[in-house]
Design a protein around this motif. Structure first.
Motif, short mmCIF file in Angstrom:
data_model
loop_
_atom_site.label_atom_id
_atom_site.label_comp_id
_atom_site.label_asym_id
_atom_site.label_seq_id
_atom_site.Cartn_x
_atom_site.Cartn_y
_atom_site.Cartn_z
N GLY B 80 5.18 4.45 11.16
CA GLY B 80 5.56 3.27 10.40
C GLY B 80 6.45 3.57 9.20
N VAL B 81 7.06 4.75 9.20
CA VAL B 81 7.94 5.12 8.10
C VAL B 81 9.38 4.82 8.50
CG1 VAL B 81 8.72 7.07 6.68
CG2 VAL B 81 6.36 7.00 7.50
N THR B 82 10.19 4.33 7.57
CA THR B 82 11.61 4.10 7.86
C THR B 82 12.41 5.31 7.39
OG1 THR B 82 11.16 1.81 7.29
CG2 THR B 82 13.47 2.41 7.69
N VAL B 83 13.17 5.92 8.31
CA VAL B 83 13.93 7.12 7.97
C VAL B 83 15.41 6.77 7.82
CG1 VAL B 83 14.57 9.46 8.71
CG2 VAL B 83 12.27 8.56 9.19
N HIS B 84 16.00 7.20 6.72
CA HIS B 84 17.43 6.96 6.46
C HIS B 84 18.14 8.31 6.39
CE1 HIS B 84 16.38 2.83 4.93
NE2 HIS B 84 15.26 3.47 4.61
N VAL B 229 3.35 5.62 -6.76
CA VAL B 229 3.56 5.05 -5.43
C VAL B 229 2.33 4.35 -4.86
CG1 VAL B 229 5.37 6.72 -4.90
CG2 VAL B 229 3.01 7.17 -4.17
N SER B 230 1.21 4.37 -5.57
CA SER B 230 0.05 3.71 -4.96
C SER B 230 -0.27 2.37 -5.60
CB SER B 230 -1.16 4.64 -4.96
OG SER B 230 -1.38 5.17 -6.22
N LEU B 231 0.49 1.98 -6.61
CA LEU B 231 0.34 0.62 -7.14
C LEU B 231 1.35 -0.34 -6.51
CD1 LEU B 231 -0.49 1.49 -10.87
CD2 LEU B 231 -1.99 0.29 -9.27
N PRO B 232 2.65 0.01 -6.52
CA PRO B 232 3.60 -0.89 -5.85
C PRO B 232 3.47 -0.79 -4.32
CG PRO B 232 4.75 0.78 -7.19
CD PRO B 232 3.32 1.16 -7.15
N LYS B 233 4.06 -1.72 -3.63
CA LYS B 233 3.96 -1.74 -2.16
C LYS B 233 5.01 -0.85 -1.51
CE LYS B 233 0.81 -4.93 -1.09
NZ LYS B 233 -0.48 -4.31 -0.74
N VAL B 234 6.06 -0.52 -2.26
CA VAL B 234 7.16 0.21 -1.65
C VAL B 234 7.31 1.60 -2.26
CG1 VAL B 234 9.63 0.15 -1.10
CG2 VAL B 234 8.36 -1.99 -1.30
N HIS B 235 7.41 2.58 -1.39
CA HIS B 235 7.59 3.97 -1.80
C HIS B 235 8.86 4.50 -1.14
CE1 HIS B 235 5.74 8.36 -1.44
NE2 HIS B 235 6.92 8.36 -2.01
N ILE B 236 9.77 5.03 -1.95
CA ILE B 236 10.96 5.68 -1.41
C ILE B 236 10.88 7.16 -1.72
CG2 ILE B 236 13.49 5.72 -1.36
CD1 ILE B 236 13.46 2.92 -2.60
N GLY B 281 2.28 -2.12 3.05
CA GLY B 281 3.46 -1.73 2.29
C GLY B 281 4.52 -1.04 3.14
N GLU B 282 5.52 -0.50 2.47
CA GLU B 282 6.62 0.17 3.16
C GLU B 282 6.80 1.58 2.62
OE1 GLU B 282 10.35 -1.92 2.89
OE2 GLU B 282 9.42 -3.81 3.55
N LEU B 283 7.13 2.49 3.52
CA LEU B 283 7.47 3.85 3.11
C LEU B 283 8.84 4.21 3.69
CD1 LEU B 283 6.87 6.63 1.88
CD2 LEU B 283 5.36 7.11 3.80
N HIS B 284 9.75 4.57 2.81
CA HIS B 284 11.10 4.96 3.23
C HIS B 284 11.35 6.42 2.90
CE1 HIS B 284 12.63 0.80 3.80
NE2 HIS B 284 11.68 0.52 2.92
N ILE B 285 12.02 7.12 3.81
CA ILE B 285 12.43 8.49 3.53
C ILE B 285 13.94 8.59 3.68
CG2 ILE B 285 12.29 10.90 4.26
CD1 ILE B 285 9.48 10.35 5.21
N VAL B 286 14.58 9.14 2.67
CA VAL B 286 16.03 9.32 2.76
C VAL B 286 16.30 10.82 2.93
CG1 VAL B 286 18.25 8.76 1.73
CG2 VAL B 286 16.23 7.42 1.09
#
Ligand code: SF4
Lengths: 201, 464
Positions: B80-84, B229-236, B281-286
């Motif tokens: 469920g991680v979005t990879v950029h 990163v554990s309070l907001p819903k989005v982690h980059i 929430g969302e997890l993004h990796i760049v």
């Protein structure tokens, strides 16, 4: 071409000599008394290790910790120990901002560096391991033997771990700290100001 | 010190050295950490095995990097991680901004990440009206002072507690003249906890990413990455492509080396393993290249990609300790920075390979066995071949080469030199034309040259 293809292509089109992976099966450090070593290292990084008998023993020891007895808002994720907040009913992790004390389960301990493996498997909001003013980690010892809850080194630690579910896990070694101001060690940077580790036998 | 603008290392180092007391203090603070690292490395009999394992794992990963990147993306996506993917700094910044704009995020907390420094993410986001708060205490201090970090592990190592006190008094309204590190840290704690709670998105770097599981690890002592990163819903999470390792078990090697090499601790307080987003929430990796694939192509410098950013080479480097991190005018200073920066931008960073005594101490402490001093030597030749060397370096070399090829001239000049060292008044020797006389005493001229002594001995022998 997408950036992904671009990067992969420029990485792939290179003559990098092949190199084998090393064997991780080596003679990593063993301690005569891993439990004692864990305690010593934990003390050196600002925490305390205590062995207690059952939940009663845990309650008794916690009663000696001023930060716990003075805490107004507490969370417990340990069966048999109640906190003032029910984590399961908390929808927004921001509501945990003013938790004074949290008692959380730890899975096992590592002697070489006093780390305890903590996951969010039974704690709904990850932040509860980081936001309270003080934290205690409770490790249940199988068959009542503390030795079974302590591995010697990180190689042994990773052998215990599996990565099935989308789990968050953290090795926690002592309370939050910083030495960013002229190298003076200060305990309690952002996270917990104290860390007790209880082995329940 | 923040006034340092030039890329010329000697010029910047001179400026740092103007305050001699501070230079000594800087030198000894870093040496103290180097000593802690030594004690820690000696506490493990397998230290050298760990180093060679780490070095081999990294060499292997680079040799199959494309495969591992694909494996990582596949496994991360399944969680469920979005990879950029970002070719360069600009693309990285654009991707981060897009994610933030999609979420209408206005306030960001960021834990220490050399990659986002390298990409100059903060000014870019600020330009777009987003508040970025660095949450590592050292980073926050330099951010408030509008300075870059001077060290990759201890960003504010160049500052005294009085400096921090003044900065906090100005920005956080702490008591004037209260220099107590406990008091100052507590004030920062209160200030930053507010920022954590207000943040819309948390940004972190990545210490290690694992191809096998699609997860990654972030290490801090303060717990700031986790709070962020554990309070907001989005982690980059932003990472250079060289941060990958093949298997999760390999972490047992790297986590044992990292903190021991960096600060002399047995492990960082928090080593967090992220394998998916928070609930709902969302997890993004760049994944960022930004010149890394170019370095991969070179047999001479490929090893520098093994770096795990522990900072040990800086702590031990006699030049870094006496010239301060800012003198390198680069995100990564010290020995490893003196390799990475000229490789990216030879024109600006051409003086860095010369900010080195070739003592080899950096290579000795490096946990992944990068041959730092050898690479620095190779780089010097390259700078020379590109005709980037300043006259002050080429001229003496040419003269020396001329002299060394003429033994008689050499012998004669040796005698002349000794004569002058002995007889000239100090001001003629210790002046701005002789950089070797700066901050150090020239050697005392021996009464007789080696050549003369040797000849006499030979004569005595044949006489006997
Ligand atoms: S080059 Fe080696 S010693 Fe220097 S920061 Fe990188 S890993 Fe550490």
């Amino acid at each position: 071409m997408s950036s992904k293809d671009h990067i992969l292509k420029s990485v792939r089109n290179q003559l990098v000599p092949s190199a084998d992976l090393p064997s991780l099966d080596q003679e990593w450090i063993q301690y005569d008394d891993a439990v004692a070593h864990f305690g010593e290292v934990l003390q050196a990084v600002g925490g305390t290790a205590i062995a207690v008998e059952g939940i009663d023993g845990l309650t008794e020891e916690l009663a000696k910790v001023p930060a716990y007895t003075e805490a107004k808002k507490t969370v417990s994720c340990i069966e048999g120990l109640v906190g003032t907040v029910d984590l399961a009913r908390v929808e927004d992790p921001h509501d945990l901002e003013d938790v004074d004390y949290a008692v959380l389960p730890g899975e096992f301990a590592v002697a070489e560096n006093a780390a305890v493996w903590v996951t969010d498997a039974n704690i709904r909001h990850r932040v509860i391991a980081f936001i309270p003013q003080h934290v205690s980690l409770v490790i249940h010892c199988p068959d009542g033997k503390v030795e079974d809850a302590v591995v010697n080194n990180m190689a042994e630690a990773y052998q215990r771990l599996t990565w099935g579910r989308n789990e968050f896990g953290c090795f926690i070694s002592g309370p939050s700290k910083t030495a960013d101001i002229e190298q003076s060690l200060v305990i309690g940077a952002h996270g917990a100001r104290s860390l007790h580790v209880f082995f329940v036998v | 010190m923040s006034a340092i603008k030039s890329y010329d290392h000697p010029t910047n180092a001179n400026q740092f050295n103007k305050d001699q007391e501070r230079t000594h203090w800087h030198d000894s603070s870093l040496w103290f950490i180097r000593e802690k690292r030594d004690r820690m490395s000696k506490s493990l009999p397998e230290w050298e095995t760990l180093r060679s394992c780490a070095s081999q794992i990294k060499a292997h990963t680079v040799s199959k990097l494309a495969d591992y990147l694909e494996e990582f993306e596949k496994n991360a996506t399944a969680r469920g991680v979005t990879v950029h993917w970002a070719k360069d700094a600009e693309e990285h910044n654009r991707i981060v901004l897009e994610i933030l704009q999609k979420h209408e995020a206005k306030r960001i907390v960021k834990s220490k990440s050399m990659l986002t420094e390298e990409c100059h993410l903060n000014p870019w986001l600020e330009k777009h009206g987003i508040e970025v708060v660095d949450t590592d205490l050292g980073e926050r201090i330099v951010q408030l002072r509008e300075e870059p970090p001077s060290h990759i592990v201890m960003p504010a190592i160049h500052l005294k507690k009085e400096d921090v006190s003044n900065t906090f008094h100005e920005h956080l309204h702490t008591e004037q003249g209260n220099h107590d590190p406990n008091y100052l840290t507590e004030s920062a704690r209160q200030h930053l906890r507010q920022k954590f709670c207000q943040a819309d998105v948390g940004i972190t770097g990545v210490n290690f990413a694992i191809a096998e599981t699609g997860g990654f690890v972030v290490c801090t002592n303060e717990g700031n990455a986790d709070l962020g990163v554990s309070l907001p819903k989005v982690h980059i999470a932003c990472m250079g492509i060289e941060k990958l390792i093949p298997k999760v078990d390999h972490l047992s090697i790297f986590l044992r080396l990292l903190a021991r090499s960096a600060t002399g601790q047995p492990i960082t307080t928090y080593s967090s393993h992220f394998h998916g987003p928070v609930e709902g929430g969302e997890l993004h990796i760049v994944l960022v290249d930004n010149g890394r694939s170019k370095i991969m192509n070179s047999d001479d410098y490929r090893n520098s990609l093994k770096c795990i950013r522990c900072g040990a080479c800086m702590n031990t480097c006699p030049v870094y300790r006496r010239s301060g991190g800012h003198s390198y005018a680069a995100t990564v200073p010290g020995p490893i920075g003196s390799i990475l920066n000229p490789l990216r931008d030879a024109k600006h960073h051409k003086t860095l390979p010369f900010a080195c005594t070739l003592c080899g101490s950096c290579s000795d402490v490096c946990p992944v066995k990068i041959n730092l001093h050898e690479q620095l030597l190779t780089l010097r030749t390259e700078v020379k071949n590109q005709k980037q060397l300043p006259m002050s370096k080429t001229m003496p070399m040419r003269i020396a080469s001329y002299v060394f090829q003429r033994p008689k001239l050499y012998a004669w000049l040796g005698g002349v030199g000794k004569f002058f060292l002995r007889t000239m008044p100090r001001f003629l020797i210790y002046n701005s034309l002789n950089p070797w006389g700066r901050n150090r005493e020239m050697p005392e001229a021996p009464p007789e040259s080696f050549r003369k002594q040797y000849a006499q001995r030979a004569k005595k022998k044949s006489d006997n």
